[in-house]
Design a protein around this motif. Structure first.
Motif, mmCIF file in Angstrom:
data_model
loop_
_atom_site.group_PDB
_atom_site.id
_atom_site.type_symbol
_atom_site.label_atom_id
_atom_site.label_comp_id
_atom_site.label_asym_id
_atom_site.label_seq_id
_atom_site.Cartn_x
_atom_site.Cartn_y
_atom_site.Cartn_z
ATOM 1 N N UNK A 265 13.397 -50.743 31.969
ATOM 2 C CA UNK A 265 13.885 -51.587 33.064
ATOM 3 C C UNK A 265 14.681 -52.817 32.606
ATOM 4 N N UNK A 266 14.240 -53.570 31.581
ATOM 5 C CA UNK A 266 14.980 -54.788 31.217
ATOM 6 C C UNK A 266 16.433 -54.550 30.820
ATOM 7 N N UNK A 267 16.777 -53.348 30.341
ATOM 8 C CA UNK A 267 18.155 -53.093 29.907
ATOM 9 C C UNK A 267 18.820 -51.998 30.726
ATOM 10 N N UNK A 268 18.153 -51.553 31.782
ATOM 11 C CA UNK A 268 18.669 -50.409 32.544
ATOM 12 C C UNK A 268 20.036 -50.699 33.161
ATOM 13 N N UNK A 269 20.157 -51.792 33.895
ATOM 14 C CA UNK A 269 21.419 -52.083 34.587
ATOM 15 C C UNK A 269 22.570 -52.253 33.600
ATOM 16 N N UNK A 270 22.300 -52.947 32.501
ATOM 17 C CA UNK A 270 23.343 -53.126 31.488
ATOM 18 C C UNK A 270 23.749 -51.792 30.896
ATOM 19 N N UNK A 271 22.770 -50.956 30.591
ATOM 20 C CA UNK A 271 23.053 -49.641 30.019
ATOM 21 C C UNK A 271 23.905 -48.820 30.980
ATOM 22 N N UNK A 272 23.502 -48.742 32.234
ATOM 23 C CA UNK A 272 24.207 -47.905 33.196
ATOM 24 C C UNK A 272 25.621 -48.415 33.449
ATOM 25 N N UNK A 273 25.791 -49.719 33.551
ATOM 26 C CA UNK A 273 27.132 -50.273 33.772
ATOM 27 C C UNK A 273 28.065 -49.951 32.612
ATOM 28 N N UNK A 274 27.574 -50.149 31.390
ATOM 29 C CA UNK A 274 28.404 -49.879 30.216
ATOM 30 C C UNK A 274 28.686 -48.384 30.087
ATOM 31 N N UNK A 275 27.679 -47.548 30.368
ATOM 32 C CA UNK A 275 27.876 -46.096 30.313
ATOM 33 C C UNK A 275 28.930 -45.656 31.321
ATOM 34 N N UNK A 276 28.891 -46.233 32.519
ATOM 35 C CA UNK A 276 29.880 -45.869 33.537
ATOM 36 C C UNK A 276 31.289 -46.236 33.084
ATOM 37 N N UNK A 277 31.441 -47.418 32.505
ATOM 38 C CA UNK A 277 32.766 -47.828 32.032
ATOM 39 C C UNK A 277 33.283 -46.886 30.950
#
Length: 472
Positions: A265-277
């Motif tokens: 959870x602590x890095x989920x949003x960052x991971x998903x945003x970067x993966x999408x880019x």
């Protein structure tokens, strides 16, 4: 492989002849010993390396790979020909083992003898590297091989035979049995001494059933639903790059490719945003090729649509990304329920599901909740080793993905619906041999046991000795 007989008669009629010819050539192949086989297999490697541009072009035309994926496949294939040739003698030769305190008057040895003729049924997704993982190791162990390539990639199979014939001319050590599933079915009952099959679990079960009547042993590599776990302290950019490549290389058509990603959870949003880019920068036709089997596009689309219908969301791409004969770019899904097809079945396309978990421990638990158990990956700093220890998989990459197939000394294989048995490494060499034990009596001892000439005192003394030895 379709087990229903639809092939023309000629390939099936000649199959028995090919097995007979391979068996006859086995006497010479065994007679030349480890050194002779090593010399010839290394020559095969040299021939393949010299003719590398041919197979790279062929894999692009026939299999639909981009050149980068073809180069990666051939690098791994040549690595395993080299490793099996150089290490067979060390792994398989007769060696002494401890006799134990009660058998000190015996010399005990074990050696690994070839089965005879191995039937290899290869896949279409890696039409060189995957069958070579069986062919080279079986040959290095002293067997001969009858090889059925996938009907989708027959030219790659022919190239393997042609290069081997150039290195080992006129010996019939490696035979080619082209054709559809009927040829594979016939190979299972053609009198080979072991079958090595790579394909789907459903077809693997039919191969197993076909071999059961004759008690022919089977090696099965049946695919996976591999997961990556990303811990809160992971190097997020590195994990993103690994997930994207692990899920999309070879157009996602890798049995050990990443299909599920569990991110703390602590890095989920960052991971998903970067993966999408990053995923939006990857393109079909440039970074990965076409889907080899047209029917697989239906599976990919069904998995995407089912995931969305169950409440998942499409972060990048979606059902419209599936346009025959391509998937136009990576498809990134999120918040997909664990009972969705995209989480339970092998997708075999450039589709990544990224789900949030409380922590890496929960990620491991979810990753293990699968009928498959082939490969896995863990990204973490402090507890990477402990997390890897908890993964239910035959192969695990730590802070990387798909690194294990490139290491010649490591075994490759899984459990559950991923099959059983191993290719590659020392275990892969032994997979194609029969362990043979030998004892040699060196001298007599005063305690007579294994003879009817023994007396009652001998058994009494043995009883006392065993008690002293093993009751401590």
């Amino acid at each position: 492989m379709d087990m229903v007989s639809t092939a023309e008669p000629d390939p099936l009629d000649s199959l028995d002849t090919k097995v007979t010819r391979a068996r006859a050539s086995g006497a010479w192949w065994r007679e030349i010993g480890h050194h002779g086989r090593r010399t010839r297999l290394l020559e095969w490697r040299r021939v393949m390396a010299r003719r590398l541009p041919e197979i790279l072009d062929l894999l692009q035309r026939e299999n639909g790979k981009v050149r980068a994926d073809a180069v990666v496949e051939m690098t791994a294939a040549l690595t395993h020909v080299d490793w099996s040739a150089r290490n067979a003698r060390r792994v398989l030769s007769r060696r002494r083992v401890p006799s134990g305190p009660l058998m000190l008057n015996h010399l005990a040895t074990v050696e690994y003898r070839p089965y005879g003729v191995i039937g290899v049924i290869g896949p279409w997704n890696y039409p060189v590297h995957t069958p070579v993982g069986s062919i080279a190791y079986a040959l290095a162990a002293g067997n001969t091989v009858v090889f059925k390539p996938s009907e989708y990639t027959p030219a790659a199979g022919q190239w393997l035979l042609d290069t081997f014939e150039e290195a080992v001319p006129g010996r019939s050590v490696l035979q080619l049995a082209p054709g559809d599933g009927a040829v594979g079915a016939a190979l299972c009952t053609a009198g080979v001494d072991k079958v090595a099959f790579t394909g789907s679990p459903a077809t693997g079960a039919r191969v197993l059933a076909a071999c059961a009547a004759s008690l022919t042993p089977v090696l099965l590599e049946l695919g996976g639903k591999d997961a990556m776990v990303v811990a809160a302290d992971a190097d997020v950019p590195a994990a993103v790059e690994a997930a994207l490549w692990g899920g999309c290389s070879n157009t996602g058509q890798s049995c050990a490719g990443i299909e599920r990603v569990y991110v703390a959870d602590p890095v989920y949003d960052r991971f998903l945003d970067l993966l999408a880019r990053r995923a939006r920068e990857v393109r079909s036709g440039t970074d990965f090729g076409r889907i080899t089997m047209p029917g697989q596009l239906d599976v990919i689309r069904r998995h995407i649509e089912d995931a969305l219908a169950r409440g998942g969301r499409a972060v990048v791409g979606g059902p419209d990304s599936v346009r025959p004969p391509h998937v136009t770019g990576p498809v990134i899904l999120a918040d997909v329920p664990e009972d969705a097809a995209a989480m339970r079945e092998e997708t075999f396309g450039p589709v990544l599901v990224v789900n949030r978990v409380a922590d890496a421990a929960e990620g491991v638990e979810r990753a293990n909740d699968s009928d498959y158990a082939l490969g896995a990956a863990v990204f973490a700093r402090r507890r990477a080793g402990a997390l890897a220890d908890g993964m239910r998989a035959g192969m695990i990459s730590v802070n990387d993905v798909l690194s294990f197939p490139a290491v010649g000394a490591l075994p490759f294989g899984g459990r559950g619906r991923s099959g059983f048995g191993r290719i590659h490494g020392a275990d892969g060499l032994r997979e194609f041999t029969v362990p043979t034990a030998r004892t040699r009596k060196l001298f007599d001892v005063p305690l007579a046991v294994s003879t009817y000439a023994r007396g009652g005192r001998d058994i009494t003394r043995l009883e006392r000795l065993v008690t002293r030895l093993y009751s401590r």
